[in-house]
Design a protein around this motif. Structure first.
Motif, short mmCIF file in Angstrom:
data_model
loop_
_atom_site.label_atom_id
_atom_site.label_comp_id
_atom_site.label_asym_id
_atom_site.label_seq_id
_atom_site.Cartn_x
_atom_site.Cartn_y
_atom_site.Cartn_z
N GLY A 136 14.16 -48.32 21.70
CA GLY A 136 13.39 -49.48 23.00
C GLY A 136 13.96 -49.36 23.78
N ARG A 137 15.74 -48.98 24.36
CA ARG A 137 15.85 -49.69 24.88
C ARG A 137 15.36 -48.70 26.24
N ASP A 138 14.94 -47.59 26.24
CA ASP A 138 14.08 -47.11 27.02
C ASP A 138 12.76 -47.64 27.33
N LEU A 139 12.25 -47.37 26.29
CA LEU A 139 11.08 -48.93 26.34
C LEU A 139 10.96 -49.67 27.82
N LEU A 140 11.79 -50.76 27.10
CA LEU A 140 12.64 -51.59 27.96
C LEU A 140 12.79 -51.87 29.61
N GLY A 159 8.31 -45.13 34.52
CA GLY A 159 7.78 -44.28 36.46
C GLY A 159 8.35 -45.35 36.35
N HIS A 160 8.78 -47.29 36.47
CA HIS A 160 9.60 -47.96 37.35
C HIS A 160 10.09 -48.96 36.07
N PRO A 161 11.17 -49.81 36.18
CA PRO A 161 11.23 -51.31 35.84
C PRO A 161 10.15 -51.64 35.11
N VAL A 162 10.01 -51.91 33.33
CA VAL A 162 8.89 -52.58 33.51
C VAL A 162 9.33 -54.64 33.37
N ARG A 168 16.28 -39.16 29.17
CA ARG A 168 16.76 -40.62 29.31
C ARG A 168 17.20 -41.01 30.18
N GLY A 169 16.66 -43.16 30.10
CA GLY A 169 17.25 -43.81 31.21
C GLY A 169 18.75 -44.31 30.69
N PRO A 170 18.88 -45.30 32.14
CA PRO A 170 17.74 -45.92 32.69
C PRO A 170 17.43 -45.84 33.58
N ALA A 171 16.96 -44.70 34.27
CA ALA A 171 16.63 -43.78 35.35
C ALA A 171 15.47 -43.48 34.93
N THR A 172 14.07 -44.53 35.51
CA THR A 172 12.74 -44.53 35.33
C THR A 172 11.87 -43.47 36.26
N ALA A 173 13.11 -42.80 37.06
CA ALA A 173 12.38 -42.10 37.70
C ALA A 173 12.65 -40.32 37.57
N PRO A 174 12.08 -39.28 37.93
CA PRO A 174 13.32 -37.70 37.48
C PRO A 174 14.14 -36.73 39.00
N GLN A 175 14.57 -36.55 38.83
CA GLN A 175 15.20 -36.11 39.89
C GLN A 175 14.80 -34.81 40.95
N PRO A 176 14.02 -34.64 41.90
CA PRO A 176 13.64 -34.16 42.88
C PRO A 176 14.26 -32.55 42.60
N ALA A 177 13.32 -31.53 41.93
CA ALA A 177 14.08 -30.50 41.36
C ALA A 177 13.03 -29.14 42.94
#
Length: 312
Positions: free
Chosen positions: A38-42, A48-51, A260-269
């Protein structure tokens, strides 16, 4: 033009250390909550960005609508219903905000603590307003309601400062595709990259994380964490992932996905290849057909000349 008095006060708040002990206590308690997945859900990783900014629309909208109804006689019942909706919906929004707050820099946490206090004051005032409405004290209820709306406005201003001035919740790797030039960039000989050890390189002044796996595959990601720009090159590699040393976000080396968060965006690859014993990387930008723009057929030509290409 001189800096406004409000900005001077906010800058002082960012530097004010007197509440740091309380911040540490609250942060540890929030991080100790048994939230599990639920932490990642929150955090909003699924979105893809903070809820939290999305969730606050319901209580703020309800309370603002209640204030409009309070301007008209005989609408106290409807206004009271909206006040109640705002109070109920404020709880999950606050929880999401606290979970995000616990993973911020200290300067952001100082502003965030006052932001939370302002919103808590608003909740208390609206609870008093609802109590007065139940008891039939409608004039007093309206006063409490308008005071609550004032506290909400103050909290909203501080939340805007957090988001836009201090960039909390922003994607700190968003600029990478706009800064790194197209094409392949040589970053060093293969021998310069020890197996399973993060190495930091730079392309167009953008820090790059490079990892060579035991099987020989080479992965490259933007080195600064998308959450708050933590140095991924100072982290450990495990199970094909890298974990940010600052706040624990986990990214998959193969494609930069935030596991896994708290990051909501991936890293550019980056795509990688080995040419004449040297590692070269290219920012991964795919069109609808799955090929990098302007590079159709290049991988085949490189393969024919003895070059190994790998999509990290």
């Amino acid at each position: 033009m001189r800096q406004s008095r409000l900005l001077r006060l906010l800058d002082r708040l960012e530097r004010e250390p007197r509440a740091d002990a309380a911040i540490d206590t609250v942060r540890k308690r929030v991080q100790a909550l048994p939230l599990g997945d639920g932490r990642d859900l929150l955090h909003g990783r699924w979105l893809g960005h903070p809820v939290h900014p999305l969730m606050v629309q319901l209580p703020v909208g309800s309370w603002l609508s209640a204030a409009v109804l309070d301007l008209y006689p005989g609408r106290s019942r409807e206004a009271g219903l909206l006040v109640g909706v705002g109070l109920v919906s404020a709880a999950p929004a606050a929880l999401a905000g606290w979970v995000d707050w616990a993973e911020l820099h200290r300067q952001q946490q100082r502003v965030g603590l006052v932001h939370a206090l302002a919103n808590s004051t608003a909740v208390g005032l609206y609870a008093a307003s609802l109590t007065c409405r139940v008891k039939g004290r409608h004039a007093t209820a309206r006063v409490y309601g308008f005071l609550g709306l004032t506290a909400v406005a103050l909290g909203g201003m501080l939340g805007g400062h957090l988001a836009y001035r201090q960039a909390s919740g922003a994607n700190h790797a968003e600029e990478v595709p706009h800064v790194v030039t197209q094409g392949w960039h040589r970053i060093g000989a293969v021998a310069e990259f020890p197996v399973d050890r993060p190495v930091r390189r730079s392309v167009d002044d953008v820090p790059i994380l490079v990892v060579r796996e035991t099987e020989g595959a080479i992965h490259a990601l933007a080195e600064r964490c998308s959450h708050l720009a933590g140095p991924l090159s100072e982290s450990k590699v495990s199970d094909g992932c890298v974990q940010c040393p600052w706040h624990g976000s986990v990214f998959r080396l193969s494609d930069g996905w935030n596991v896994r968060g708290p990051a909501t965006a991936p890293q550019p690859a980056f795509d990688t290849r080995i040419t004449d014993g040297h590692v070269e990387i290219r920012l991964r930008q795919q069109d609808r057909d799955g090929q990098a723009p302007g590079e159709a057929g290049e991988g085949q030509r490189r393969t024919e000349t003895g070059t190994h290409e790998h999509r990290s």
